[in-house]
Write an enzyme that holds these catalytic residues in place. Structure first.
Site, mmCIF file in Angstrom:
data_model
loop_
_atom_site.group_PDB
_atom_site.id
_atom_site.type_symbol
_atom_site.label_atom_id
_atom_site.label_comp_id
_atom_site.label_asym_id
_atom_site.label_seq_id
_atom_site.Cartn_x
_atom_site.Cartn_y
_atom_site.Cartn_z
ATOM 1 N N ARG A 1 0.834 -1.196 0.000
ATOM 2 C CA ARG A 1 0.000 0.000 0.000
ATOM 3 C C ARG A 1 0.872 1.252 0.000
ATOM 4 N NH1 ARG A 1 -4.623 -2.360 2.659
ATOM 5 N NH2 ARG A 1 -4.226 -4.595 2.588
ATOM 6 N N ASP B 1 -3.737 3.837 3.219
ATOM 7 C CA ASP B 1 -3.506 2.408 3.496
ATOM 8 C C ASP B 1 -4.421 1.528 2.648
ATOM 9 O OD1 ASP B 1 -5.189 3.859 5.558
ATOM 10 O OD2 ASP B 1 -5.851 1.816 5.927
HETATM 11 P P1 AMP Z 1 -10.064 -1.369 6.691
HETATM 12 O O1 AMP Z 1 -11.099 -0.369 7.074
HETATM 13 O O2 AMP Z 1 -10.598 -2.769 6.534
HETATM 14 O O3 AMP Z 1 -9.256 -0.930 5.516
HETATM 15 O O4 AMP Z 1 -9.069 -1.459 7.959
HETATM 16 C C1 AMP Z 1 -8.331 -0.392 8.479
HETATM 17 C C2 AMP Z 1 -7.349 -0.917 9.485
HETATM 18 O O5 AMP Z 1 -8.032 -1.485 10.597
HETATM 19 C C3 AMP Z 1 -6.421 -2.012 8.964
HETATM 20 O O6 AMP Z 1 -5.172 -1.881 9.565
HETATM 21 C C4 AMP Z 1 -7.125 -3.280 9.395
HETATM 22 O O7 AMP Z 1 -6.240 -4.362 9.518
HETATM 23 C C5 AMP Z 1 -7.696 -2.869 10.737
HETATM 24 N N1 AMP Z 1 -8.913 -3.610 11.078
HETATM 25 C C6 AMP Z 1 -10.157 -3.450 10.547
HETATM 26 N N2 AMP Z 1 -11.028 -4.285 11.112
HETATM 27 C C7 AMP Z 1 -10.348 -5.014 12.020
HETATM 28 C C8 AMP Z 1 -10.699 -6.045 12.942
HETATM 29 N N3 AMP Z 1 -11.946 -6.503 13.043
HETATM 30 N N4 AMP Z 1 -9.726 -6.545 13.716
HETATM 31 C C9 AMP Z 1 -8.473 -6.087 13.649
HETATM 32 N N5 AMP Z 1 -8.070 -5.115 12.808
HETATM 33 C C10 AMP Z 1 -8.991 -4.580 12.010
HETATM 34 MG MG MG Z 2 -7.743 -1.297 4.576
#
Ligand code: AMP
Ligand code: MG
Length: 479
Positions: free
Chosen positions: A175, A244
Site C-alpha cells: 500500500r 492504506d
Molecule cells: P479497513 O477499514 O478494513 O481498511 O481497515 C483499516 C485498518 O483497521 C487495517 O489496519 C485493518 O487491519 C484494521 N482492522 C479493521 N477491522 C479489524 C478487525 N476486526 N480486527 C483487527 N483489525 C482490524
Molecule cells: Mg484497509
C-alpha cells in the site's frame, strides 16, 4: 504453492502469525473462474480449500505473515496500522507465470489488530467477494476473490453478526501506507527494499535501471490515474480512499462501504461514516492525487523533488485522457463532436438534474439509432426532465460523422456499458439469504456479475433500478 515472497523481506516488514481457525467452518461461496486463473496447487480441491481458507490446515510450505503499514486515514496520520485481520499464506502463479499473494481476510488476531477482533463479518466478505469479481469482469484492475468460508461464531459490530474469511488474491498487498510506515520511522534502507520489491512484483521491466525509483513512482502515478479513470467512468465509488487502502500496483484494494452510482449525482457519498464527504464520488480524482503526494513524500529518500513533481504533473492529463477515451467508447463515438468531453458533460448535467440511473441510461443509449424509433422513448424515459430530448438530437447529429453502422455501434456500446453492476440492494438481498445459510443468491450474483455486459433474459430484474426500500440501506466502515 510458495511461501509469500514478502516473507523474504526483513522481519521489520511483517509478523509471523498463523490464522486462528474458524469454528465449524462451511463454504459460503467459491469462484471457479478465479480458481482456474491461478495455479492453486492442492487448493483446487474443495475440502483442502475449506481447510486452508478457514485456517484449519495450511498447505505445505506456507509461511503465514501479517504485514505492517501506516497511513493517512481521512487525512489524519496514523503511524501504526497493519494487517489486523488479514494473513498472507502463500504466493500463487497466474497463467502468465506472474506471482500473486493469497491472503485470508478475517483470519484472526495479529500483532496489528489494535482493539479489533481480527475477524470479518459475513456481510462484508460477501460484498468484497462479489465486487472484486464484478470489477475484474468490467476490466478494472482489482484484487480477486477465491472463496468465502463462514462460521456461526458471533462477531460483534453494531449488531451481532457471524464470522467469515475471504480468500483473496493480489499481485501484492503493498500500500502507499507501507512506504509511509518505513519513511516516517526514518528507515531509508527499508524504503529502498520495499521499492525494489514493488518493482519486482509489478513493474519488472524497470529492474536494474539507474533511475528505477523515479520510474517506479511515475508508473504508480500513471496506473493510479488509469484506475481512477475507470472508477469514474463506470460510476464506482470506493468509499474509504485512505492511503492504506491505495495499492502501489494501481489495483482496487480493500472493498468496504463502496457503491456503484445509481441516480447520477457527483456529490454522492456512499459511506455513511464519511460525514464531510471527503471521499464522495466527484472527489476521488483529487483524493488519489493527494494520496500520491503522500507517497511522493514517503519515497522522498529515493526521489528528487523535481522527479516527483514531474511525475505528479502527469497525473491529471493521464486521468483525463483515460477517462475521455473510456467515455467516448461509452457513447459509441470515434471522435468528439466539438470540444472533447462537452457532449458527455452535458449528458451528465441532465442526468444529475433528472436523477437518471447512470448504468441504465447508457445501456439504453446503445439501442438508439440514427433514425428515431421506440428506442428513443426507452432512453428518454430515464430522465424526469425534458432536456434529454434536445441532447439526443445533438447526439444523433454527432453520429452522422462517425461512419459506423447502428448495429456495430450498439454492439460496441454494449461491450463497454454494463447491464449489471453490484447494486447495493442486490448485495443486501444476497447477504440476508446467506445469513440464513442460503447461499444460492451469492452464487447467482457472482454468475451474473462475471458477465456484466451480457443480456440475460432470465435476470432482467437484476438490471432494474433500486426499489424504494433500498433508500434506507446505510453503509458504514464497520466490517
Ligand atoms: P479497513 O477499514 O478494513 O481498511 O481497515 C483499516 C485498518 O483497521 C487495517 O489496519 C485493518 O487491519 C484494521 N482492522 C479493521 N477491522 C479489524 C478487525 N476486526 N480486527 C483487527 N483489525 C482490524
Ligand atoms: Mg484497509
Amino acid at each position: 504453492m510458495l511461501a509469500p515472497g514478502y516473507a523474504a523481506l526483513p522481519a521489520a516488514f511483517y509478523a509471523r502469525v498463523a490464522p486462528t481457525p474458524l469454528t465449524e467452518p462451511y463454504l459460503v461461496a467459491t469462484n471457479a473462474a478465479a480458481a482456474s486463473d491461478f495455479d492453486l496447487g492442492g487448493l483446487g480441491d474443495e475440502r483442502q480449500l475449506l481447510d486452508a481458507a478457514s485456517g484449519t490446515v495450511l498447505p505445505g510450505g506456507c509461511t503465514p505473515i501479517a504485514a505492517v503499514y501506516a497511513g493517512h486515514q481521512f487525512g489524519a496520520w496514523v503511524q501504526q496500522l497493519g494487517d489486523g485481520r488479514a494473513i498472507a499464506i502463500a504466493d500463487v502463479r497466474d497463467a502468465r507465470g506472474a506471482l500473486w499473494e493469497l491472503q485470508l481476510k478475517g483470519a484472526g488476531e495479529t500483532p496489528f489488530s489494535r482493539s479489533g477482533d481480527g475477524r470479518a463479518v459475513l456481510r462484508s466478505t460477501i460484498r468484497e467477494f462479489l465486487c472484486s469479481e464484478a470489477m475484474h469482469a468490467l476490466g478494472i484492475p482489482t484484487t480477486r476473490a477465491l472463496c468465502i468460508v463462514g462460521s456461526d461464531t458471533p462477531v460483534y459490530r453494531e449488531s451481532v453478526e457471524t464470522a467469515a474469511v475471504l480468500a483473496r488474491i493480489a499481485p501484492s498487498h503493498v500500500r502507499f501506507g507501507t512506504f509511509e510506515y518505513f519513511y516516517y520511522r526514518g528507515d531509508r534502507e527499508a524504503v529502498a527494499l520495499l521499492a525494489d520489491y514493488a518493482i519486482a512484483r509489478h513493474y519488472p521491466e524497470l529492474a536494474g535501471r539507474s533511475d528505477r525509483y523515479e520510474a517506479l513512482f511515475r508508473q504508480i502515478v500513471l496506473s493510479t490515474a488509469r484506475l481512477i479513470a475507470f472508477w469514474q467512468a463506470v460510476g464506482f465509488e470506493h468509499g474509504v480512499m485512505n492511503t492504506d487502502n491505495m495499492s502501489v500496483a494501481g489495483i482496487t484494494l480493500d472493498y468496504g462501504p463502496f457503491g456503484f452510482m445509481e441516480a447520477y449525482d457527483p456529490d454522492w457519498i456512499c459511506n455513511h461514516s464519511d460525514h464531510l464527504g471527503r471521499y464522495r464520488f466527484s472527489a476521488q480524482p483529487g483524493v488519489a492525487l493527494w494520496n500520491l503526494h503522500c507517497l511522493a513524500a514517503a519515497m522522498g529518500t529515493l526521489l528528487s523533488e523535481e522527479a516527483a513533481l514531474l511525475a505528479l504533473a502527469e497525473y491529471e492529463p493521464a486521468l483525463r485522457t483515460a477517462y475521455l477515451e473510456r467515455s467516448l467508447r461509452k457513447l459509441g463515438l470515434h471522435s468528439w463532436p466539438g470540444e472533447a468531453g462537452t457532449l458527455l458533460a452535458d449528458l451528465l448535467a441532465i442526468m444529475r438534474r433528472s436523477g437518471a440511473d447512470y448504468t441504465i441510461a447508457f445501456r439504453a443509449l446503445a439501442k438508439v439509432g440514427r433514425v428515431p424509433s421506440d428506442a428513443d422513448q426507452a432512453f428518454l424515459a430515464n430522465f424526469a426532465t425534458a432536456d434529454a430530448g434536445p441532447w439526443l438530437l445533438r447526439y444523433r447529429e454527432a453520429l452522422e460523422s462517425q461512419h459506423i453502422s447502428d448495429a456495430e455501434r450498439s454492439r460496441a456500446m454494449r461491450s463497454v456499458n454494463p447491464k449489471y453492476v453490484l447494486r447495493n440492494y442486490l448485495a443486501h438481498q444476497a447477504i440476508e439469504r446467506a445469513a440464513r445459510r442460503e447461499f444460492d443468491e451469492v452464487a447467482r450474483l457472482l454468475e451474473i456479475l462475471q458477465r456484466p455486459y451480457d443480456a440475460w433474459p432470465q435476470y432482467e430484474s437484476y438490471a432494474a433500478p433500486p426499489p424504494p426500500w433500498a433508500n434506507d440501506l446505510q453503509l458504514s466502515c464497520s466490517s
